[in-house]
Design an enzyme around this catalytic site. Structure first.
Site, short mmCIF file in Angstrom:
data_model
loop_
_atom_site.label_atom_id
_atom_site.label_comp_id
_atom_site.label_asym_id
_atom_site.label_seq_id
_atom_site.Cartn_x
_atom_site.Cartn_y
_atom_site.Cartn_z
N GLU A 158 0.88 8.20 9.91
CA GLU A 158 1.95 7.19 9.80
C GLU A 158 1.65 6.01 8.88
O GLU A 158 1.86 5.11 8.99
CB GLU A 158 2.39 6.77 11.13
CG GLU A 158 3.06 7.83 11.88
CD GLU A 158 3.61 7.34 13.30
OE1 GLU A 158 4.53 7.91 13.62
OE2 GLU A 158 3.25 6.42 14.04
N GLU A 234 5.33 15.31 15.16
CA GLU A 234 5.32 14.54 16.54
C GLU A 234 6.66 14.35 16.76
O GLU A 234 7.46 13.87 16.71
CB GLU A 234 4.98 13.04 16.07
CG GLU A 234 3.35 12.97 15.88
CD GLU A 234 2.94 11.62 16.12
OE1 GLU A 234 3.64 10.54 16.63
OE2 GLU A 234 1.95 11.21 15.56
#
Length: 584
Positions: A158, A234
């Site tokens: 991320e 995710e």
């Protein structure tokens, strides 16, 4: 050997389309003797892949150490995945977030003067290269092209939410390739235009992290990556908990419908989490967006497989959805058995000041030394100096990271909490003696700009004057084993803290235990010398999970470090987990 690749619209395995149906299990949050059980139950739900982060700080407590045995045996974890007929996705970071202490970065690394983590800083990159070189002999031979289970690896984590240093991402990618990682490399970011633009490179496959608005999120991914398979790497089907807040859950039907939308669109998926596990010891992370919020011990995550390894309602709903798109075994896992409640006496005690301090690690300093400066991974350090005050007096703390328990000699006088932004502690009138401040590290921030911050306390003022001349000593509760323990005469009486308590629990056949902490204040518990984690009356969590694998037939020891006090000298073994109230 097999070949896994990125096609025009699909992942391919030996030239045939392959839809990844994966679930996250972090090996470092599960007792190693439970790995096979959890992985097998993933297969029984219909998953074909297991994903895990690699926590750098779990393997490297110091710069010159890299442990790969026991609970750190990543190779064995990956081998079990393959033995169970599944594929693997590995996410080595080096930063992982994961609600894990310091986002997985070692404290010796983040304490390096002037280092800039998650960037092209040469000092940082040198250490990252050493880390990946340690990891390569475990991971590289287990890639699918060598006959192993690994089909994908992720670069960073991320990153688009943190920075936009493309040279850093390029350098990481080159290191991966130079170490022989030939499987497709991916990145993950929330599907927002700026994050996707900053967090990846043209030669890395972009995936998303989200749990709702499936069609919209997939469309955004496709706008940024016009070819190749869509993947939610995710798929958030639950959430984590902070001390003092509620236990997070998500609607089962909504989560199952979202999974159906993903699979029906032909997208690949990694369920985060399939099995959350536990932040054993002092490994929990924290968040800080103006208010410091440490994570609880349980990482149950409202996952399909609960913290203790049993299927939930979400497990069965997901299994039904997956069966529409892929083969699902006929075998099903067992439900959680009933466990008889019982009470176990804590028979001995020792005061915290009777626990030997590690004087070899003590320092004297004018300004209070930080945990980082002491090279202490935590979570307790004692700061001491003598005081002599006439009349009334107030201590003022410049900063506390994260809790300061204040004593004059042996008398407790107050506590300052970081999350409450406490700064002032009144002292007794005419306070004289040794001022002792026991500082607790509640978990290092795992996300955002406060990553890598120091622990300890800043300057302390008394009546407007900065106190100097501190004696600073690490405090290890396990050193209580060297102390003179005293038998507790009346088990029904309340016991004030800080205090170490111990007792024995007898079992005929080892089974999971759920220690009821609702009658305790705040502290941590060791079972047979293994730290099963923190507890706190703030909740929401009110039981600590003790895996059956930690127990042995016969006598098992329990030791408790209680900071505030207990209602009585007993450990109550509950019938099952109590993770606290949900949002009203």
């Amino acid at each position: 050997m097999s070949v896994f690749a990125i096609g025009e619209r699909d992942f391919t395995l030996d030239g045939e389309p392959f839809q990844i149906i994966s679930g996250a299990i972090h090996y470092f949050r599960v007792h190693p003797d439970s790995w096979r059980d959890r992985i097998r139950k993933a297969r029984l739900m219909g998953l074909n892949t297991i994903e895990t982060y690699v926590a750098w700080n779990f393997h490297a407590p110091s710069r010159d150490e890299f442990h790969t045995d026991g609970a750190r045996d990543l190779g064995r974890f990956l081998d079990i995945i393959q033995e169970e007929g599944l594929r693997a996705i590995v996410r080595p970071g080096p930063y992982i977030c994961a609600e894990w202490d310091n986002g997985g970065l070692p404290t010796w690394l983040t304490a390096t003067p002037d280092i800039v983590v998650r960037s092209s800083d040469p000092t940082y990159l040198t250490e990252v290269e050493r880390y990946l070189e340690h990891l390569a002999p475990i991971v590289e031979p287990r890639q699918i092209n060598h006959g192993g289970p690994i089909i994908l690896m992720q670069v960073e984590n991320e990153y688009g939410a943190y920075g936009n240093d493309r040279a850093y991402l390029t350098h990481l990618t080159n290191v991966y390739r130079n170490l022989g990682f030939v499987v497709p490399l991916t990145t993950v970011d929330q599907p927002m235009d700026d994050m996707l633009a900053h967090g990846t490179l043209p030669d890395l496959h972009t995936t998303g992290s989200f749990g709702s608005r499936i069609d919209e999120r997939l469309a955004t991914l496709r706008e940024h990556q016009t070819t190749g398979p869509l993947m939610c790497s995710e798929f958030w089907i639950g959430w984590f908990d902070h001390w003092g807040a509620h236990h997070h859950t998500t609607d089962v039907a909504d989560a199952a419908n979202a999974l159906d939308r993903l699979l029906g669109a032909g997208a690949s998926v990694n369920i985060y989490m399939f099995h959350g596990g536990t932040n054993f010891g002092f490994t929990n992370g924290a968040n800080d967006k103006g208010v410091y919020q440490p994570l609880v011990t349980s990482y149950d995550y409202d996952a399909p497989l609960a913290e203790d390894g049993y299927p939930t309602e979400k497990y069965w709903a997901f299994r039904e959805v997956i069966a529409r798109y892929a083969p699902v075994p006929a075998e099903v896992p067992a439900e959680r058995p009933l466990v008889a409640e019982r009470s176990v006496p804590l028979t001995h005690r020792v005061g915290w000041l009777d626990v030997p301090l590690d004087v070899d690690e003590a320092v004297t300093c004018d300004s209070p030394a930080t945990f980082d400066g002491l090279n202490v991974s935590g979570p307790f350090v004692v700061y001491e100096r003598d005081i002599a005050v006439e009349g009334d007096a107030v201590l003022r703390f410049n900063q506390v990271r994260d809790i300061a328990y204040v004593f004059v000699d042996t008398t407790f006088v107050g506590v300052a909490y970081r999350d409450h932004h406490d700064a002032f502690i009144p002292l007794p009138t005419d306070a004289r003696g040794t001022l002792r401040v026991l500082v607790e590290d509640q978990g290092r921030v795992n996300y955002g700009p406060r990553l890598g911050e120091w622990k300890g306390m800043g300057t302390v003022e008394l009546q407007g004057h900065i106190l100097t001349g501190w004696r600073v000593t690490p405090c290890d509760p396990l050193l209580a084993e060297r102390a003179a323990w005293h038998e507790i005469s009346t088990l029904s009486d309340a016991i004030p803290g800080p205090v170490m308590l111990r007792g024995d629990v007898h079992v005929d056949v080892p089974e999971n235990l759920y220690l009821d902490t609702s009658g305790w204040g705040k502290g941590a518990v060791w079972v047979n010398g293994f730290n099963v984690g923190r507890y706190w009356s703030r909740g929401p969590q009110h039981t600590l999970f003790v895996p059956a694998e930690l127990l042995r037939p016969g006598v098992n020891s329990i030791m408790v470090f209680e900071l505030f006090g207990v209602a009585s000298a007993h450990v109550v073994c509950a019938a099952g987990p109590d993770l606290g109230h949900t949002e009203f």
